[in-house]
Scaffold this motif. Structure first.
Motif, PDB file in Angstrom:
ATOM      1  N   SER A 144      10.759   8.935  -9.487  1.00 31.51           N
ATOM      2  CA  SER A 144      10.158   8.469  -8.239  1.00 31.51           C
ATOM      3  C   SER A 144       9.114   7.385  -8.497  1.00 31.51           C
ATOM      4  CB  SER A 144       9.512   9.645  -7.490  1.00 31.51           C
ATOM      5  OG  SER A 144      10.478  10.611  -7.133  1.00 31.51           O
ATOM      6  N   VAL A 145       8.307   7.572  -9.557  1.00 27.71           N
ATOM      7  CA  VAL A 145       7.301   6.557  -9.887  1.00 27.71           C
ATOM      8  C   VAL A 145       7.972   5.241 -10.254  1.00 27.71           C
ATOM      9  CG1 VAL A 145       5.522   5.913 -11.558  1.00 27.71           C
ATOM     10  CG2 VAL A 145       5.523   8.202 -10.566  1.00 27.71           C
ATOM     11  N   LEU A 146       9.054   5.304 -11.029  1.00 23.48           N
ATOM     12  CA  LEU A 146       9.771   4.087 -11.398  1.00 23.48           C
ATOM     13  C   LEU A 146      10.342   3.397 -10.160  1.00 23.48           C
ATOM     14  CD1 LEU A 146      11.626   5.238 -14.639  1.00 23.48           C
ATOM     15  CD2 LEU A 146       9.726   3.621 -14.467  1.00 23.48           C
ATOM     16  N   GLU A 147      10.847   4.149  -9.208  1.00 25.42           N
ATOM     17  CA  GLU A 147      11.370   3.544  -7.976  1.00 25.42           C
ATOM     18  C   GLU A 147      10.269   2.839  -7.201  1.00 25.42           C
ATOM     19  OE1 GLU A 147      13.244   6.677  -5.870  1.00 25.42           O
ATOM     20  OE2 GLU A 147      15.018   6.758  -7.177  1.00 25.42           O
ATOM     21  N   GLU A 148       9.091   3.472  -7.161  1.00 24.63           N
ATOM     22  CA  GLU A 148       7.980   2.843  -6.435  1.00 24.63           C
ATOM     23  C   GLU A 148       7.484   1.597  -7.158  1.00 24.63           C
ATOM     24  OE1 GLU A 148       7.173   3.715  -3.437  1.00 24.63           O
ATOM     25  OE2 GLU A 148       8.655   5.317  -3.542  1.00 24.63           O
ATOM     26  N   THR A 149       7.493   1.630  -8.488  1.00 25.57           N
ATOM     27  CA  THR A 149       7.097   0.412  -9.215  1.00 25.57           C
ATOM     28  C   THR A 149       8.116  -0.704  -9.005  1.00 25.57           C
ATOM     29  OG1 THR A 149       8.169   1.278 -11.219  1.00 25.57           O
ATOM     30  CG2 THR A 149       5.803   1.669 -10.983  1.00 25.57           C
ATOM     31  N   ASP A 150       9.399  -0.329  -8.828  1.00 23.27           N
ATOM     32  CA  ASP A 150      10.396  -1.344  -8.481  1.00 23.27           C
ATOM     33  C   ASP A 150      10.059  -2.000  -7.147  1.00 23.27           C
ATOM     34  OD1 ASP A 150      11.901  -1.050 -10.744  1.00 23.27           O
ATOM     35  OD2 ASP A 150      13.307   0.377  -9.869  1.00 23.27           O
ATOM     36  N   LYS A 198       0.824  -1.213   0.000  1.00 17.38           N
ATOM     37  CA  LYS A 198       0.000   0.000   0.000  1.00 17.38           C
ATOM     38  C   LYS A 198       0.859   1.263   0.000  1.00 17.38           C
ATOM     39  CE  LYS A 198      -3.455   0.286   2.828  1.00 17.38           C
ATOM     40  NZ  LYS A 198      -4.209   0.187   4.089  1.00 17.38           N
ATOM     41  N   THR A 199       2.059   1.163   0.572  1.00 11.31           N
ATOM     42  CA  THR A 199       2.916   2.347   0.658  1.00 11.31           C
ATOM     43  C   THR A 199       3.327   2.867  -0.723  1.00 11.31           C
ATOM     44  OG1 THR A 199       3.723   1.649   2.824  1.00 11.31           O
ATOM     45  CG2 THR A 199       5.033   3.278   1.632  1.00 11.31           C
ATOM     46  N   PRO A 200       3.920   2.026  -1.608  1.00 10.47           N
ATOM     47  CA  PRO A 200       4.270   2.564  -2.935  1.00 10.47           C
ATOM     48  C   PRO A 200       3.058   2.995  -3.748  1.00 10.47           C
ATOM     49  CG  PRO A 200       4.672   0.196  -2.829  1.00 10.47           C
ATOM     50  CD  PRO A 200       4.416   0.649  -1.435  1.00 10.47           C
ATOM     51  N   VAL A 201       1.933   2.307  -3.573  1.00 10.77           N
ATOM     52  CA  VAL A 201       0.725   2.723  -4.296  1.00 10.77           C
ATOM     53  C   VAL A 201       0.307   4.123  -3.851  1.00 10.77           C
ATOM     54  CG1 VAL A 201      -1.730   2.244  -4.611  1.00 10.77           C
ATOM     55  CG2 VAL A 201      -0.084   0.375  -4.728  1.00 10.77           C
ATOM     56  N   SER A 202       0.354   4.386  -2.542  1.00 14.79           N
ATOM     57  CA  SER A 202      -0.011   5.711  -2.026  1.00 14.79           C
ATOM     58  C   SER A 202       0.963   6.781  -2.514  1.00 14.79           C
ATOM     59  CB  SER A 202      -0.043   5.686  -0.496  1.00 14.79           C
ATOM     60  OG  SER A 202      -0.985   4.750  -0.028  1.00 14.79           O
ATOM     61  N   VAL A 203       2.260   6.411  -2.548  1.00 16.77           N
ATOM     62  CA  VAL A 203       3.263   7.365  -3.012  1.00 16.77           C
ATOM     63  C   VAL A 203       3.041   7.701  -4.482  1.00 16.77           C
ATOM     64  CG1 VAL A 203       5.718   7.708  -3.441  1.00 16.77           C
ATOM     65  CG2 VAL A 203       4.962   6.682  -1.292  1.00 16.77           C
ATOM     66  N   ILE A 204       2.768   6.686  -5.295  1.00 18.28           N
ATOM     67  CA  ILE A 204       2.515   6.917  -6.725  1.00 18.28           C
ATOM     68  C   ILE A 204       1.298   7.818  -6.914  1.00 18.28           C
ATOM     69  CG2 ILE A 204       1.797   5.801  -8.866  1.00 18.28           C
ATOM     70  CD1 ILE A 204       3.529   3.420  -8.091  1.00 18.28           C
ATOM     71  N   GLU A 205       0.250   7.555  -6.153  1.00 20.42           N
ATOM     72  CA  GLU A 205      -0.951   8.378  -6.246  1.00 20.42           C
ATOM     73  C   GLU A 205      -0.645   9.832  -5.880  1.00 20.42           C
ATOM     74  OE1 GLU A 205      -5.531   8.455  -4.503  1.00 20.42           O
ATOM     75  OE2 GLU A 205      -4.060   7.043  -3.704  1.00 20.42           O
ATOM     76  N   LEU A 206       0.141  10.032  -4.806  1.00 20.46           N
ATOM     77  CA  LEU A 206       0.491  11.386  -4.390  1.00 20.46           C
ATOM     78  C   LEU A 206       1.361  12.082  -5.438  1.00 20.46           C
ATOM     79  CD1 LEU A 206       0.421  13.548  -2.165  1.00 20.46           C
ATOM     80  CD2 LEU A 206       2.446  12.462  -1.163  1.00 20.46           C
ATOM     81  N   LEU A 207       2.296  11.329  -6.023  1.00 19.39           N
ATOM     82  CA  LEU A 207       3.150  11.911  -7.053  1.00 19.39           C
ATOM     83  C   LEU A 207       2.351  12.338  -8.281  1.00 19.39           C
ATOM     84  CD1 LEU A 207       6.208   9.464  -6.885  1.00 19.39           C
ATOM     85  CD2 LEU A 207       6.196  11.877  -6.212  1.00 19.39           C
ATOM     86  N   VAL A 230      21.199  -9.227 -11.004  1.00 16.19           N
ATOM     87  CA  VAL A 230      20.464  -8.792  -9.807  1.00 16.19           C
ATOM     88  C   VAL A 230      20.792  -7.336  -9.492  1.00 16.19           C
ATOM     89  CG1 VAL A 230      20.236  -9.124  -7.312  1.00 16.19           C
ATOM     90  CG2 VAL A 230      20.265 -11.110  -8.844  1.00 16.19           C
ATOM     91  N   LEU A 231      22.048  -6.955  -9.586  1.00 14.70           N
ATOM     92  CA  LEU A 231      22.418  -5.564  -9.326  1.00 14.70           C
ATOM     93  C   LEU A 231      21.746  -4.624 -10.324  1.00 14.70           C
ATOM     94  CD1 LEU A 231      26.235  -5.935  -8.530  1.00 14.70           C
ATOM     95  CD2 LEU A 231      24.401  -5.372  -6.917  1.00 14.70           C
ATOM     96  N   GLY A 232      21.580  -5.082 -11.573  1.00 10.48           N
ATOM     97  CA  GLY A 232      20.902  -4.261 -12.562  1.00 10.48           C
ATOM     98  C   GLY A 232      19.462  -3.973 -12.203  1.00 10.48           C
ATOM     99  N   GLU A 233      18.797  -4.914 -11.536  1.00 12.00           N
ATOM    100  CA  GLU A 233      17.411  -4.707 -11.129  1.00 12.00           C
ATOM    101  C   GLU A 233      17.298  -3.636 -10.045  1.00 12.00           C
ATOM    102  OE1 GLU A 233      15.790  -8.386  -9.901  1.00 12.00           O
ATOM    103  OE2 GLU A 233      15.945  -9.341 -11.882  1.00 12.00           O
ATOM    104  N   PHE A 234      18.364  -3.439  -9.280  1.00 12.98           N
ATOM    105  CA  PHE A 234      18.346  -2.462  -8.192  1.00 12.98           C
ATOM    106  C   PHE A 234      19.112  -1.179  -8.562  1.00 12.98           C
ATOM    107  CE2 PHE A 234      17.490  -6.451  -6.066  1.00 12.98           C
ATOM    108  CZ  PHE A 234      16.549  -6.106  -5.110  1.00 12.98           C
TER     109      PHE A 234
END
Length: 375
Positions: free
Chosen positions: A178-184, A150-159, A220-224
């Motif tokens: 920021s949206v891409l980070e939250e989707t990660d 719920k946290t990244p969803v709320s952040v995306i909505e606020l952004l 794996v490092l590429g994903e982060f």
């Protein structure tokens, strides 16, 4: 109390007891007839009389003994029959402890039957308790996972509500980043949920083949990449080696270690290093070491890091921890035959070591937690 319900006959009545012993009664009567015939023939050979009244007397005496034997046997077993009816009644009402109602076996056969029922009840209870633990585990994990998602969803909505208008290119780029980070974060959370559901059927999901750990760690490092840049963490990969294992699960284990290194990094803006070192040992084992320069783990929390839902002091401070990452990593590594160990010093950093040993490959039933069942 007989435990007999209206409209339902007793599970084991006197008639059933007598029917079970009809072969014994028939054998006893046949034996008496043969003895009488032998006695009569023997007496006749000596010229001694043996009347039919004598035969009838012996037959009646035998019948009396048999009736007494049958009656005493039933009296001895009557309590067991009543307990059997009571157990049946409790089973009709859904009582799981119905087999325990049978507590007065009179014969060795009945004792063996009662022992079997008690054993089956214990097995049933163990399976039921395991299912209850599994259900509670699933409920607890789902609640934490949903809260975390719920946290990244709320952040995306606020952004998106604060999305810059036309002309503000810098603001738009910051929002998109920021949206891409939250989707990660959402993707990694979904990945954890997926692997949790697969863990219970690990032997069906695992596929062993020879892989290069260097390429896997680089992937794996590429994903982060985005969260590493955001937290000013510079990864370094050193060494390479081939091992026979399951690439998907090792990537999951490594992603949990990298995710923890990012999550518990120091908050100041100074650059930090995340070092992944792969080296082959003289005994042909391969060590993969993940060393960060984060806040470290308090000594009192180290023994419990692999317990499910344990977040420790650091997890409570970050507010993002489910307490499941290291638990799942430990469970998966144990099933793969990989030794996973952690060492940490507060304020200095944490070192996680994966030890790939040829003798440990293909151990599909690893060191499982006896008190926790996965989904």
């Amino acid at each position: 109390m007989s435990g007999r319900r209206p409209g339902r006959k007793s599970l084991y009545a006197f008639k059933d007891y007598v029917i079970d012993r009809l072969p014994h009664l028939a054998a006893a009567m046949l034996a008496v007839l043969l003895v009488l015939a032998f006695v009569q023939l023997m007496l006749r050979s000596y010229g001694l009389p043996f009347s039919w009244a004598d035969s009838a007397y012996i037959a009646l005496l035998t019948a009396f003994v048999l009736v007494v034997w049958i009656s005493l046997g039933w009296l001895r077993r009557r309590t067991f029959a009543r307990e059997l009816d009571e157990a049946w009644r409790q089973a009709d009402e859904g009582a799981g402890a119905a087999p325990l109602a049978i507590g007065s076996p009179a014969t060795r056969e009945q004792r063996a039957f009662a022992a079997l029922l008690a054993r089956l009840y214990a097995v049933h209870q163990n399976e039921l308790n395991a299912l209850r633990r599994q259900q509670e585990f699933h409920r607890h994990f789902t609640a934490r996972w949903v809260h975390q998602m719920k946290t990244p969803v709320s952040v995306i909505e606020l952004l998106m509500q604060r999305h810059p208008g036309p002309g503000d290119d810098a603001g738009r780029r910051d929002t998109e980043r920021s949206v891409l980070e939250e989707t990660d974060r959402l993707r990694h959370g979904l990945d954890m949920m997926l692997h949790t559901s697969r863990l219970d059927k690990f032997e069906l999901d695992a596929a062993f083949r020879t892989i290069r750990l260097g390429a896997l760690a680089r992937s794996v490092l590429g994903e982060f990449k985005r969260p590493l840049i955001r937290h000013s963490i510079f990864p370094a990969l050193e060494g390479d080696a081939e091992v026979e294992t399951d690439a998907k699960w090792v990537a999951f284990i490594l992603s949990q270690l990298v995710s923890n290194a990012i999550k518990y990094s120091k908050k100041e803006q100074a650059a930090q290093r995340l070092s992944i070192r792969i080296e082959r040992q003289p005994d042909d084992a391969v060590l993969l070491t993940v060393r960060d320069e984060g806040i470290g783990v308090p000594p009192e929390d180290l023994p419990r890091l692999f317990e499910p839902f344990f977040t420790g002091g650091n997890g409570k401070l970050s507010g993002e921890s489910t307490g499941m990452g290291l638990y799942l990593a430990k469970q998966a590594s144990a099933r793969l035959g990989i030794a996973l160990t952690l060492a940490s010093e507060p304020g200095i950093g944490t070192t996680a070591t994966l030890s790939f040993r040829p003798s440990g490959i293909h151990r599909l039933t690893g060191d499982r937690d006896p008190n926790v069942t996965t989904m």
